[in-house]
Design an enzyme around this catalytic site. Structure first.
Site, PDB file in Angstrom:
ATOM      1  N   SER A 222       0.820  -1.212   0.000  1.00  0.00           N
ATOM      2  CA  SER A 222       0.000   0.000   0.000  1.00  0.00           C
ATOM      3  C   SER A 222       0.858   1.267   0.000  1.00  0.00           C
ATOM      4  CB  SER A 222      -0.863  -0.037   1.265  1.00  0.00           C
ATOM      5  OG  SER A 222      -1.824   0.970   1.255  1.00  0.00           O
ATOM      6  N   CYS A 350      -7.654   0.627  11.613  1.00  0.00           N
ATOM      7  CA  CYS A 350      -8.967   0.263  11.076  1.00  0.00           C
ATOM      8  C   CYS A 350      -9.890  -0.284  12.157  1.00  0.00           C
ATOM      9  CB  CYS A 350      -8.823  -0.787   9.989  1.00  0.00           C
ATOM     10  SG  CYS A 350      -7.374  -0.565   8.997  1.00  0.00           S
TER      11      CYS A 350
HETATM   12  N1  PMP Z   1      -2.560  -5.076   5.965  1.00  0.00           N
HETATM   13  C1  PMP Z   1      -1.747  -4.617   6.931  1.00  0.00           C
HETATM   14  C2  PMP Z   1      -0.717  -5.536   7.514  1.00  0.00           C
HETATM   15  C3  PMP Z   1      -1.869  -3.303   7.386  1.00  0.00           C
HETATM   16  O1  PMP Z   1      -1.069  -2.857   8.338  1.00  0.00           O
HETATM   17  C4  PMP Z   1      -2.854  -2.479   6.816  1.00  0.00           C
HETATM   18  C5  PMP Z   1      -3.047  -1.056   7.293  1.00  0.00           C
HETATM   19  N2  PMP Z   1      -3.288  -0.939   8.668  1.00  0.00           N
HETATM   20  C6  PMP Z   1      -3.667  -2.998   5.807  1.00  0.00           C
HETATM   21  C7  PMP Z   1      -3.495  -4.302   5.402  1.00  0.00           C
HETATM   22  C8  PMP Z   1      -4.735  -2.167   5.139  1.00  0.00           C
HETATM   23  O2  PMP Z   1      -4.129  -1.188   4.382  1.00  0.00           O
HETATM   24  P1  PMP Z   1      -4.983  -0.020   3.689  1.00  0.00           P
HETATM   25  O3  PMP Z   1      -5.082   1.049   4.720  1.00  0.00           O
HETATM   26  O4  PMP Z   1      -4.188   0.387   2.501  1.00  0.00           O
HETATM   27  O5  PMP Z   1      -6.298  -0.581   3.344  1.00  0.00           O
END
Ligand code: PMP
Length: 405
Positions: A222, A350
């Site tokens: 990302s 999240c």
């Molecule tokens: N996977 C991991 C290991 C993460 O740390 C994160 C972000 N917290 C994500 C997926 C999700 O990333 P995005 O914010 O780009 O959706």
């Protein structure tokens, strides 16, 4: 009051150089704002930028151009990969007389974008799942992985670096184990299952993620974790669009991204993502050493003030950008820290608004009580050695204030 940002694992600011490069793709004057699917001049310019970005990103992970599929977030890339693989095998399983479901194996410490997706498929009876336990440091138990492998397993998903504790999972070992299992099956099928997916969102900035060396089939990363803008991310799909019959799109429409992710590409964000990836790749060895020193000094300073504080997970051999600490007798300190100008999180950003104890610390065997007294600090490019003393003073003051209230 000076605000100190200690939440780089949640997101990073966009690097000013990256931001500069992105600007052209918004403006009328530069003629670069077009839709890459349009066939005219403006469309071709945008398509050029998209190709250029795809090539840059592919290079940083040793992939081919057509193996990179852009999405809006790592969450979306994880969904595309997991749902897409299950959708692609659905008919084979439905048509078999055995009345069985495709099986996914995931670690129990994955990000919610993986775990909730798998749980959703399970609850809709589209897949069955096995959750790999971890030890007290968050390391996946490979002996359970070996036991869980069988002919119904279509996907194994284990992250590269855990976003709450920084534990580095043995990705190459897992790829080898899966590779050996696939060889042992000796069938002539074109697609060799299980496929191996690695969510490398927290690793992209600080580790060499060469897909050939690591042996993964599918990978996620990302932009906004590597000093690029939000709104861009990628799925690496081995064999690329040409061979991607093992994955079906979850977003259908105009056929963008080689038919695997419809929707007009976010060109400014993708361009930013590519420059951010290139810069992070150039800097990662030095930056990792720098952050290693920072996290060690930070822990030392914290221990001087709070000898009873403990690290959750490994103190060494982990990603240096994440330190998860237990402060006995100090519940829910996030707000007290924020009032003192320290921004840190209890866990995945999240999941912050859902009041549930961290599933990662729980899987490591910690009690709800300890979990509520733990917090994650994460460091990055704009945090320096000079900021450590002040951060620890602020943490110390926040905990004193909390006691007095
Ligand atoms: N996977 C991991 C290991 C993460 O740390 C994160 C972000 N917290 C994500 C997926 C999700 O990333 P995005 O914010 O780009 O959706």
């Amino acid at each position: 009051m000076k605000q100190i940002y200690l939440d780089y694992a949640a997101t990073t600011p966009t690097d000013p150089e990256v931001f500069e490069k992105m600007k052209f793709f918004f403006e009328n004057d530069s003629q670069d704002f077009g839709n890459p699917s349009s066939l005219h001049y403006f469309g071709q310019r945008a398509q050029g930028a998209l190709d250029f970005s795809r090539q840059k990103i592919a290079q940083t992970i040793g992939a081919n151009f057509r193996e990179i599929i852009f999405t809006s977030s790592a969450t979306e890339a994880n969904n595309l990969i997991i749902r897409g693989v299950i959708d692609a095998v659905e008919n084979n399983f439905k048509n078999s007389a055995r009345n069985i479901l495709p099986k996914i194996i995931v670690s129990s410490v994955e990000h919610p974008s993986v775990l909730e997706t798998v749980k959703g498929l399970e609850s809709r009876k589209m897949a069955e799942a096995a959750y790999l336990p971890v030890d007290k440091n968050g390391l996946v138990d490979l002996s359970v992985l070996e036991k869980e492998l069988n002919e119904n397993v279509v996907l194994v998903s284990v992250m590269a670096v855990n976003n709450e504790i920084g534990t580095v999972e043995p990705i190459e070992k897992i790829a080898k184990l899966i590779g050996d299992y696939r060889k042992s099956k000796q069938d002539n099928k074109e697609i060799k299952y299980p496929l191996f997916h690695c969510d490398a969102t927290q690793a992209f900035n600080l580790f060499d993620l060469n897909v050939i060396k690591s042996g993964v089939d599918l990978m996620t990363f990302s932009s906004h974790k590597i000093y690029g803008p939000k709104g861009a991310a990628a799925a690496y799909i081995k064999g690329g669009a040409d061979k991607a019959y093992f994955i079906k799109p979850i977003t259908t429409g105009g056929g963008q991204e080689y038919g695997l992710r419809a929707g007009t590409e976010n060109i400014p964000a993708i361009v930013g993502f590519a420059y951010a990836a290139e810069k992070s790749f150039m800097l990662f060895k030095k930056e990792k050493e720098r952050l290693d020193k920072i996290s060690k000094s930070f822990i030392e300073e914290v221990k001087k003030e709070f000898p009873e504080a403990e690290i959750n997970g490994f103190s060494e051999n982990k990603s240096p950008h994440i330190v998860n600490l237990y402060f006995p007798h100090n519940k829910n300190i996030g707000i007290s820290l924020d009032l003192m100008g320290i921004s840190a999180s209890a866990g995945s950003a999240c999941a912050q608004r859902i009041e549930k104890p961290s599933h990662v610390l729980k899987a490591m065997g910690f009690s709800d009580d300890r979990i509520s007294q733990s917090i994650r600090f994460s460091f990055g490019r704009f945090f320096s050695q000079d900021d450590i003393r002040q951060s620890v003073e602020k943490i110390s003051q926040a905990l004193k204030n909390k006691k007095n209230n």
